[in-house]
Design an enzyme around this catalytic site. Structure first.
Site, PDB file in Angstrom:
ATOM      1  CG  ASN A 210      -0.209  -0.075   2.505  1.00 20.92           C
ATOM      2  OD1 ASN A 210       0.511   0.843   2.853  1.00 20.92           O
ATOM      3  ND2 ASN A 210      -0.341  -1.197   3.229  1.00 20.92           N
ATOM      4  CE  LYS A 288       8.308 -12.627 -13.622  1.00 22.55           C
ATOM      5  NZ  LYS A 288       9.055 -12.123 -14.746  1.00 22.55           N
ATOM      6  CG  ASP A 306      -6.337  -6.351  13.869  1.00 23.13           C
ATOM      7  OD1 ASP A 306      -5.563  -5.622  14.536  1.00 23.13           O
ATOM      8  OD2 ASP A 306      -7.335  -5.925  13.260  1.00 23.13           O
ATOM      9  CB  ILE A 307      -0.425  -5.990  15.034  1.00 19.35           C
ATOM     10  CG1 ILE A 307       0.161  -6.836  13.900  1.00 19.35           C
ATOM     11  CG2 ILE A 307       0.614  -5.734  16.117  1.00 19.35           C
ATOM     12  CD1 ILE A 307       1.168  -6.114  13.031  1.00 19.35           C
TER      13      ILE A 307
END
Ligand code: C5P
Length: 403
Positions: A210, A288, A306-307
């Site tokens: 992201n 690949k 989820d930390i």
């Protein structure tokens, strides 16, 4: 309080005359100055006037053996609490940004183990030149501090940004730095911060990621360290350098971030600033993926740990204060508050990352802090100021909780 001292490097610009005033301004505030005057700087002011104001020797040349015998250039670069470069010319900025040392000033800048505050001064076109801005970016990423330049009429007759900050402004920045360093409100506290994106591999060459730059999380880590905290920064891939005094652990994936963050506990405070990928490719192949293999219409994904939620729900060893971030594009406050409750954290810092806000990767942030007690919106400000204010709030909150 012990007397603070500054190593002032005066480079060759017309604003050099203002540096004489800066020495007086610092001395009025009880800050001692040692000075280096570059060869070009000595075209504008004399070593004699500098030395008269500092009350000591004005150092001018790297290869002056008398100077080296009195105080080696490495020692000189480290003897002060802060290095101030004023005026910082385009030429002198380019040297530490590129690891170049050719004279006493640039050598001191590479050899120092102290923070450096630059007060740039140059023609407006020079200041806005991409080459100069690139160097400024590099220096900022390396942890340098900047004051100015101001906008206004310039000695060259043009108008715009490039004029050196006034001596009073530079002295204020020096004092603010010393105040933050000596605050010590978080001394003895351990804070774990996550920052940056995560990279979720698909095959040996591709990954899902992201746009998070990590700037806000790094600024928070730096601000907490300035308040005396021991800071562990668990960072996804970024191109930022570790802030001074922060222990950095670099990771790639959400699962690594989870392991290393949990491994860094116990801590009094956990701040999950990272833009952790919610999902990762279900299968990571070790070859690949080829185009001719019959097309790829979908990539099966699986949820990442989820930390923030994991830390918030720890029965044993939960940090006293757990803070999450909520980067939202719609219905920001409502979504952020729902997220705070869902994740079980104490505070959530909501920000608008819609296209056009420039928050993602940018220098500024507009945030609202949500907690059980309510919400507080802060004006748009540089990420470094958001970080300083948040660090101050955290220090206050720990004191409140201890009472
Ligand atoms: O659910 P969302 O990703 O929007 O939540 C954002 C908050 O949760 C941030 O504080 C982020 O660091 C944290 N988070 C996390 N682990 C995840 C996903 C998000 O710590 N897997």
């Amino acid at each position: 309080m012990t007397t603070k001292s500054v190593l002032l490097i005066i480079a060759g610009g017309i604003a050099a005359y203002k540096s004489l005033e800066l020495i007086r301004e610092l001395s009025k505030r009880g800050i001692r100055t040692q000075a280096i005057l570059t060869r070009a700087g000595a075209e504008f002011i004399t070593p004699l006037s500098v030395g008269s104001l500092t009350g000591g020797k004005c150092y001018t040349d790297l290869f002056d053996l008398t100077d080296e015998a009195e105080m080696g250039h490495i020692e000189l670069s480290r003897a002060a609490d802060l290095v101030v470069v004023a005026p910082a010319t385009a030429d002198l900025l380019s040297k530490p940004a590129n690891g170049v040392a050719g004279d006493l000033a640039s050598t001191a800048l590479l050899a120092t183990d102290k923070p450096v505050l630059y007060a740039p001064a140059m023609n407006v076109r020079m200041w806005t030149h991409p080459g100069v801005q690139r160097n400024v970016d590099i220096l900022r990423k390396d942890g340098a501090l900047f004051v100015g330049p101001d906008e206004g009429d310039m000695a060259c007759g043009e108008y715009g940004p490039g004029r050196m900050a006034e001596p009073v402004e530079i002295a204020n920045a020096v004092e603010a730095h010393f105040a933050a360093m000596s605050d010590g409100r978080l001394t003895g506290r351990h804070v774990v911060v996550t920052a940056g994106p995560t990279h979720e591999p698909l095959d040996p060459v591709r990954y899902i990621a992201n746009r998070s730059s990590g700037k806000q999380g790094y600024a928070i880590a730096a601000a907490l360290a300035r308040l005396g905290a021991r800071v562990t920064l668990v960072s996804g891939p970024t191109d930022l350098s570790a802030p001074p005094g922060v222990d950095i652990i670099r990771v790639q994936t959400a699962r690594e971030m989870m392991d290393r963050t949990m491994g860094a506990l116990p801590a009094e405070v956990a701040i999950c600033c990272a833009a952790v990928a919610d999902y990762r490719p279900e299968i990571e192949t070790n070859h690949k993926i080829k185009k001719e293999r019959g097309g790829l219409s979908s990539i099966p994904l699986t949820e990442n740990p989820d930390i923030l939620r994991s830390i918030s729900s720890l029965d044993v060893g939960r940090p006293e204060l757990v803070i999450g971030f909520a980067a939202e594009t719609d219905d920001i406050l409502c979504n952020a508050d729902a997220k705070r409750k869902r994740k079980g954290c104490d505070w959530i810092v909501a920000n608008d990352v819609s296209t056009g806000t420039g928050t993602m990767g940018g220098e500024n942030n507009s945030v609202t802090i949500l907690s059980e007690a309510g919400e507080e919106s802060w004006e748009n400000m540089p990420k470094a100021r958001v970080a300083d204010r948040l660090a101050g709030y955290i220090a206050d909150e720990l004191v409140k909780r201890a009472c």
